[in-house]
Design a protein around this motif. Sequence first.
Motif, PDB file in Angstrom:
ATOM      1  N   THR A  21     -53.481 -60.560 -36.137  1.00 47.52           N
ATOM      2  CA  THR A  21     -53.315 -61.248 -34.852  1.00 47.52           C
ATOM      3  C   THR A  21     -53.622 -62.732 -34.994  1.00 47.52           C
ATOM      4  N   TYR A  22     -54.677 -63.051 -35.729  1.00 46.45           N
ATOM      5  CA  TYR A  22     -55.013 -64.457 -35.943  1.00 46.45           C
ATOM      6  C   TYR A  22     -53.902 -65.158 -36.734  1.00 46.45           C
ATOM      7  N   VAL A  23     -53.419 -64.520 -37.793  1.00 46.95           N
ATOM      8  CA  VAL A  23     -52.353 -65.125 -38.602  1.00 46.95           C
ATOM      9  C   VAL A  23     -51.092 -65.286 -37.746  1.00 46.95           C
ATOM     10  N   HIS A  24     -50.796 -64.322 -36.907  1.00 44.99           N
ATOM     11  CA  HIS A  24     -49.648 -64.396 -36.002  1.00 44.99           C
ATOM     12  C   HIS A  24     -49.752 -65.623 -35.097  1.00 44.99           C
ATOM     13  N   ARG A  25     -50.895 -65.777 -34.452  1.00 40.45           N
ATOM     14  CA  ARG A  25     -51.087 -66.936 -33.566  1.00 40.45           C
ATOM     15  C   ARG A  25     -51.040 -68.246 -34.351  1.00 40.45           C
ATOM     16  N   TYR A  26     -51.671 -68.254 -35.514  1.00 41.97           N
ATOM     17  CA  TYR A  26     -51.680 -69.458 -36.351  1.00 41.97           C
ATOM     18  C   TYR A  26     -50.249 -69.872 -36.701  1.00 41.97           C
ATOM     19  N   MET A  27     -49.436 -68.906 -37.087  1.00 42.27           N
ATOM     20  CA  MET A  27     -48.058 -69.212 -37.471  1.00 42.27           C
ATOM     21  C   MET A  27     -47.237 -69.679 -36.273  1.00 42.27           C
ATOM     22  N   LEU A 140     -53.293 -63.448 -48.989  1.00 41.22           N
ATOM     23  CA  LEU A 140     -54.467 -63.668 -48.157  1.00 41.22           C
ATOM     24  C   LEU A 140     -55.303 -62.398 -48.229  1.00 41.22           C
ATOM     25  N   VAL A 141     -56.368 -62.457 -49.001  1.00 37.18           N
ATOM     26  CA  VAL A 141     -57.287 -61.338 -49.175  1.00 37.18           C
ATOM     27  C   VAL A 141     -58.556 -61.700 -48.412  1.00 37.18           C
ATOM     28  N   VAL A 142     -58.959 -60.826 -47.478  1.00 33.83           N
ATOM     29  CA  VAL A 142     -60.049 -61.155 -46.563  1.00 33.83           C
ATOM     30  C   VAL A 142     -61.216 -60.183 -46.751  1.00 33.83           C
ATOM     31  N   PRO A 143     -62.191 -60.532 -47.606  1.00 32.74           N
ATOM     32  CA  PRO A 143     -63.392 -59.710 -47.727  1.00 32.74           C
ATOM     33  C   PRO A 143     -64.313 -59.926 -46.533  1.00 32.74           C
ATOM     34  N   LYS A 144     -65.078 -58.903 -46.212  1.00 34.78           N
ATOM     35  CA  LYS A 144     -66.024 -58.974 -45.097  1.00 34.78           C
ATOM     36  C   LYS A 144     -65.348 -59.557 -43.854  1.00 34.78           C
ATOM     37  N   ALA A 145     -64.195 -58.994 -43.542  1.00 34.09           N
ATOM     38  CA  ALA A 145     -63.373 -59.514 -42.450  1.00 34.09           C
ATOM     39  C   ALA A 145     -64.105 -59.499 -41.118  1.00 34.09           C
ATOM     40  N   HIS A 146     -65.010 -58.560 -40.937  1.00 31.86           N
ATOM     41  CA  HIS A 146     -65.776 -58.480 -39.685  1.00 31.86           C
ATOM     42  C   HIS A 146     -66.690 -59.691 -39.496  1.00 31.86           C
ATOM     43  N   GLU A 147     -66.969 -60.430 -40.576  1.00 27.80           N
ATOM     44  CA  GLU A 147     -67.773 -61.648 -40.477  1.00 27.80           C
ATOM     45  C   GLU A 147     -66.906 -62.885 -40.240  1.00 27.80           C
ATOM     46  N   ASP A 166     -53.411 -72.165 -46.238  1.00 29.97           N
ATOM     47  CA  ASP A 166     -52.799 -72.157 -47.571  1.00 29.97           C
ATOM     48  C   ASP A 166     -51.823 -70.980 -47.709  1.00 29.97           C
ATOM     49  N   PHE A 167     -52.242 -69.809 -47.242  1.00 30.41           N
ATOM     50  CA  PHE A 167     -51.382 -68.623 -47.297  1.00 30.41           C
ATOM     51  C   PHE A 167     -50.092 -68.863 -46.510  1.00 30.41           C
ATOM     52  N   VAL A 168     -50.222 -69.335 -45.289  1.00 32.53           N
ATOM     53  CA  VAL A 168     -49.056 -69.560 -44.427  1.00 32.53           C
ATOM     54  C   VAL A 168     -48.141 -70.608 -45.048  1.00 32.53           C
ATOM     55  N   HIS A 169     -48.706 -71.715 -45.524  1.00 34.37           N
ATOM     56  CA  HIS A 169     -47.905 -72.778 -46.127  1.00 34.37           C
ATOM     57  C   HIS A 169     -47.070 -72.245 -47.297  1.00 34.37           C
ATOM     58  N   GLU A 170     -47.687 -71.529 -48.208  1.00 33.75           N
ATOM     59  CA  GLU A 170     -46.986 -71.022 -49.393  1.00 33.75           C
ATOM     60  C   GLU A 170     -45.964 -69.951 -49.025  1.00 33.75           C
ATOM     61  N   PHE A 171     -46.321 -69.061 -48.103  1.00 31.78           N
ATOM     62  CA  PHE A 171     -45.392 -68.007 -47.682  1.00 31.78           C
ATOM     63  C   PHE A 171     -44.166 -68.605 -46.986  1.00 31.78           C
ATOM     64  N   VAL A 172     -44.391 -69.517 -46.074  1.00 32.33           N
ATOM     65  CA  VAL A 172     -43.275 -70.134 -45.343  1.00 32.33           C
ATOM     66  C   VAL A 172     -42.379 -70.915 -46.300  1.00 32.33           C
ATOM     67  N   TRP A 173     -42.967 -71.614 -47.259  1.00 32.55           N
ATOM     68  CA  TRP A 173     -42.155 -72.339 -48.234  1.00 32.55           C
ATOM     69  C   TRP A 173     -41.209 -71.374 -48.954  1.00 32.55           C
ATOM     70  N   LEU A 174     -41.743 -70.252 -49.448  1.00 31.54           N
ATOM     71  CA  LEU A 174     -40.908 -69.277 -50.158  1.00 31.54           C
ATOM     72  C   LEU A 174     -39.830 -68.713 -49.233  1.00 31.54           C
ATOM     73  N   ALA A 175     -40.221 -68.332 -48.037  1.00 35.49           N
ATOM     74  CA  ALA A 175     -39.262 -67.759 -47.089  1.00 35.49           C
ATOM     75  C   ALA A 175     -38.138 -68.737 -46.777  1.00 35.49           C
ATOM     76  N   GLU A 176     -38.472 -69.992 -46.614  1.00 29.48           N
ATOM     77  CA  GLU A 176     -37.448 -71.007 -46.340  1.00 29.48           C
ATOM     78  C   GLU A 176     -36.518 -71.199 -47.537  1.00 29.48           C
ATOM     79  N   GLN A 177     -37.058 -71.166 -48.742  1.00 31.29           N
ATOM     80  CA  GLN A 177     -36.223 -71.327 -49.933  1.00 31.29           C
ATOM     81  C   GLN A 177     -35.256 -70.168 -50.068  1.00 31.29           C
TER      82      GLN A 177
END
Length: 180
Positions: A21-27, A140-147, A166-177
């Motif tokens: 949900t956070y990544v969705h809103r961020y994007m 994007l690997v999220v350890p101790k996500a509850h924190e 960083d995750f969003v930037h790299e993923f979007v770059w690849l998707a656009e290419q």
Amino acid sequence: MQIEIIAGSPRNPSLNLSVATYVHRYMQEHTSHKVGLIAMNQTEVPFIQKVWQHAEDAPEALRNVAKRIFSADALILSTPEYNGGYSPAMKNLLDHFPKQKRKAMGVLTSSDGAMGGMRAAQQVLQLIPALFGIASPFMLVVPKAHEKFDEKGALIMPSFEKNVADFVHEFVWLAEQLKK
């Protein structure tokens, strides 16, 4: 470009859905692309009987989800770690679809443990080529996500936002290419 995030946990509440949900809103706020979120804890998918070649092949209750996945230009597969692997609910969903040729696919894993779902991430990286997708090398690997995230998907550890960016930037770059 249309991007769909599949939050693979069937649990309610779902820590993985909070992160997705956070990544969705961020994007939505930081990219110009249309970004959807498919939550497996709100989507009941029967065990695979056949592969849906077209959205119209899906049962009526799942036709909207099928249309979204078929029309997506890129996917982010978000999963918790279940006994060292990725979510069976997400695997079951993906098995209903034909190969997703040349779609960018991002990997997002989360857990309340110290590894952040790394074993699940490794398995998803093996799944993506089997789907004919192209994996973004920046996960994007999220350890101790509850924190880091609350149940509503709010970031409670501000320093982690750089990892998401960083995750969003790299993923979007690849998707656009790949979309070119």
